[in-house]
Structure formats: C-alpha cells, structure tokens
Design a protein around this motif. Sequence first.
Motif, short mmCIF file in Angstrom:
data_model
loop_
_atom_site.label_atom_id
_atom_site.label_comp_id
_atom_site.label_asym_id
_atom_site.label_seq_id
_atom_site.Cartn_x
_atom_site.Cartn_y
_atom_site.Cartn_z
N GLY A 154 -4.50 10.21 -6.63
CA GLY A 154 -5.58 11.13 -6.34
C GLY A 154 -5.20 12.59 -6.34
O GLY A 154 -6.02 13.44 -6.02
N THR A 155 -3.94 12.91 -6.68
CA THR A 155 -3.49 14.30 -6.62
C THR A 155 -3.34 14.89 -8.00
O THR A 155 -2.51 15.76 -8.24
N GLU A 156 -4.15 14.45 -8.95
CA GLU A 156 -4.00 14.94 -10.31
C GLU A 156 -4.38 16.42 -10.40
O GLU A 156 -5.19 16.92 -9.62
N THR A 157 -3.79 17.08 -11.34
CA THR A 157 -3.99 18.52 -11.47
C THR A 157 -3.96 18.91 -12.93
O THR A 157 -3.45 18.19 -13.76
N GLU A 158 -4.54 20.06 -13.22
CA GLU A 158 -4.51 20.56 -14.59
C GLU A 158 -3.45 21.64 -14.77
O GLU A 158 -3.24 22.12 -15.86
N THR A 159 -2.76 22.02 -13.70
CA THR A 159 -1.73 23.05 -13.83
C THR A 159 -0.41 22.39 -14.20
O THR A 159 0.54 22.38 -13.44
N PHE A 160 -0.37 21.83 -15.40
CA PHE A 160 0.81 21.10 -15.84
C PHE A 160 1.53 21.83 -16.96
O PHE A 160 2.45 21.28 -17.57
N SER B 119 -5.32 32.45 -15.48
CA SER B 119 -6.02 31.55 -16.40
C SER B 119 -6.92 32.38 -17.31
O SER B 119 -7.09 33.59 -17.10
N CYS B 120 -7.46 31.74 -18.31
CA CYS B 120 -8.35 32.43 -19.24
C CYS B 120 -9.77 32.46 -18.70
O CYS B 120 -10.24 31.48 -18.09
N PRO B 121 -10.50 33.55 -18.91
CA PRO B 121 -11.87 33.66 -18.40
C PRO B 121 -12.79 32.63 -19.05
O PRO B 121 -12.52 32.10 -20.13
N GLU B 122 -13.90 32.36 -18.37
CA GLU B 122 -14.93 31.50 -18.95
C GLU B 122 -15.41 32.10 -20.27
O GLU B 122 -15.51 33.32 -20.41
N GLY B 123 -15.68 31.22 -21.23
CA GLY B 123 -16.12 31.69 -22.53
C GLY B 123 -14.99 31.94 -23.50
O GLY B 123 -15.22 32.25 -24.66
N THR B 124 -13.73 31.82 -23.00
CA THR B 124 -12.56 31.96 -23.87
C THR B 124 -11.75 30.67 -23.84
O THR B 124 -11.93 29.82 -22.96
N ILE B 125 -10.84 30.52 -24.78
CA ILE B 125 -9.90 29.41 -24.77
C ILE B 125 -8.48 29.97 -24.92
O ILE B 125 -8.28 31.01 -25.54
N PRO B 126 -7.48 29.31 -24.33
CA PRO B 126 -6.09 29.78 -24.46
C PRO B 126 -5.47 29.29 -25.76
O PRO B 126 -5.54 28.10 -26.10
N ILE B 127 -4.86 30.19 -26.51
CA ILE B 127 -4.19 29.84 -27.76
C ILE B 127 -2.78 30.41 -27.75
O ILE B 127 -2.60 31.62 -27.53
N ARG B 128 -1.79 29.55 -27.98
CA ARG B 128 -0.41 30.02 -28.08
C ARG B 128 -0.28 30.90 -29.32
O ARG B 128 -0.61 30.50 -30.42
N ARG B 129 0.22 32.13 -29.12
CA ARG B 129 0.34 33.07 -30.23
C ARG B 129 1.46 32.64 -31.18
O ARG B 129 2.57 32.37 -30.77
N THR B 130 1.15 32.58 -32.46
CA THR B 130 2.13 32.24 -33.49
C THR B 130 2.91 33.50 -33.86
O THR B 130 2.34 34.58 -34.00
N THR B 131 4.22 33.35 -34.03
CA THR B 131 5.07 34.48 -34.36
C THR B 131 5.55 34.41 -35.80
O THR B 131 5.46 33.37 -36.46
N ILE C 293 -6.26 24.56 -20.68
CA ILE C 293 -5.15 23.88 -21.35
C ILE C 293 -4.90 24.56 -22.68
O ILE C 293 -5.81 24.73 -23.49
N ALA C 294 -3.65 24.94 -22.93
CA ALA C 294 -3.28 25.57 -24.20
C ALA C 294 -2.58 24.53 -25.06
O ALA C 294 -1.50 24.05 -24.71
N ILE C 295 -3.19 24.18 -26.17
CA ILE C 295 -2.59 23.21 -27.07
C ILE C 295 -1.36 23.87 -27.72
O ILE C 295 -1.44 24.97 -28.25
N GLY C 296 -0.23 23.19 -27.66
CA GLY C 296 1.01 23.74 -28.18
C GLY C 296 1.87 24.40 -27.11
O GLY C 296 3.00 24.80 -27.38
#
Length: 302
Positions: free
Chosen positions: A121-127, A136-148, A277-280
């Motif tokens: 019961g202690t699951e979390t999204e801060t993984f 965190s990212c504001p509502e209406g945005t999504i987090p994307i890992r910047r490609t270098t 959640i940021a994929i990558g």
Amino acid sequence: MSSTKSHSKNHTFGPFLIPVFAAFIFLCSVVSPTAAAPDGHLPVNQTFRPAEQLRRLKRVNAHLKKINKPAVKTIQSPDGDLIDCVLAHLQPAFDHPELRGQKPLEPPGLRPRRNVSAQDGTETETFQLWRDSGESCPEGTIPIRRTTEQDILRASSIKRFGRKLGRRNVRRDSTSNGHEHAVVFVNGEQYYGAKASINVWAPRVTDQYEFSLSQVWLISGSFGNDLNTIEAGWQVSPGLYGDNYPRFFTYWTTDAYQATGCYNLLCSGFVQTNNKIAIGAAISPRSSYNGKQFDIGVMVWK
C-alpha cells in the motif's frame, strides 16, 4: 520484502493493437562494435575530412532541434540529465502529419483494477532520480529527457539513433543470434493488455555495444514483416544513454523494426499524457543482492 512501486500510466501508444502474444523478457544483447569508437566518434578507419565532419554535425544539430522541444521549465537531475517540461501538444508525437496541429485527448477515466495487498500500500510515483528534488512538471506539460549531441554521435547514424532498424529473424524463444533471453510467454486468440511487477537492477554491461533489459512485450501478427510490438520496462544501455543506470523505457514497431518505431519519445508515434514520469529517465532506488528489493509496475492495456 521492501518494495517501491510505480506505474507507467496515462500513456497511450499511437498504433493500437490486439496482441495475440504477450511475453515477459529478460534480455542481454551483444552487438557487433561497428557503430562508433568508445568516445562516441567514428572509428579511425572511417575518418572524414573536416568539411564532412562539419556537415555531419550540422545534421546532428538539426535532428536535435527537431526532437528537443521548447521547454516551459527545465529540471536538473542528479545523474546529469536535463528534463524539459514540454507542452503536451508540442511533444514529438504531434510532428506526425496526421496529428500535427491537434492536442492530446483526455486520458481515459477508467483503468483495469489492480490487486494491491496491504504490504503493497505504499506505492509511489517518485521512483526516478529527477524527482528527488521534489520538483515536477506543471499541469499541461510532460517531462522529456533532453537528447544531447553525444547521444546521437554514439549511434552509427542519425537514422539508427533510438531505433532497432533492420532486425532479422525476430524470435520469441532463447535462440536468437547475439541475444541471451529468459522468457515467460503466453499465447492466445485475443488479449487487451498485460501487466507485470518488474524487479529493478543495475547490471554492469561490459561496453557500450551491449545492453540489458527486463520488459513486458506485447506482440500481434506473425514473426515476419507484419510484426507489431509494444514494449515497456527498464533497460541499461550505454549506447543509447551514455551510462549504466537502469532507465524506464518504451518501444513500438508496426513492421518488425524495419522502418517504424523508436525508443521513448525519440520519434512520432507515442503520445504521453503523464506529467510525473519521464520516459528514458533513470530509476532509483534499485535492488541489491541480499539487500532491499525494488520493483516497478508496468501495465499496457487497450
């Protein structure tokens, strides 16, 4: 057993499928080192003249401009990643001609129910490491890992960056050339999804031409050119990310990896709606031998 759980929820794939095969895979791959030298540059026997190098760097920077979208906010991750908070309708999926100018649909209101026991019961999204600061990212945005630039230069070409193009003889068992698999799979006429709790480790691969992963793999079609897949889990891939962190990833293809599909958000085709959640991005904490165990929950459903 102590565990940390999270879910790759509120994501929708472009190509919706009705899979006839679902598999849970642990994979270790050895790839022939023909792509680039360890420093990310071309091998000595493929040395370009300065003008050609400049042209290649120009193409690399043009590709970076295409996939790195304008950020409303940027978060520095402890592992060195930059996480850009991008307006949801500007993410790479909407570069596709059929989606250009549109906005993401509302996430579905109902999901398949999960069985959560008392000790879970202690699951979390801060993984992920980038969330450790509490930002965190504001509502209406999504987090994307910047490609270098270095990310792309590690690939053999811009076309192959972030993709598994040209794969042949894709198999569901443990006999594929160059791969070692441990596979649990189920066949059936019609499935609407799959889910798994996947233990997270940080295996040390020997060089940038190897990778290791654990994933859920949903498949439709035969193992010919009509192969469709949706894949999600964690992977350690120095060639793709430049380090040995286990990272949450997705992948898809509609033609057996020949011309379609990519990892994460590196091409059009996957629409993300979750802003936490940021994929990558790297997963933390990780399991340790004879120590605490940590896992992520992955669910793909139609």
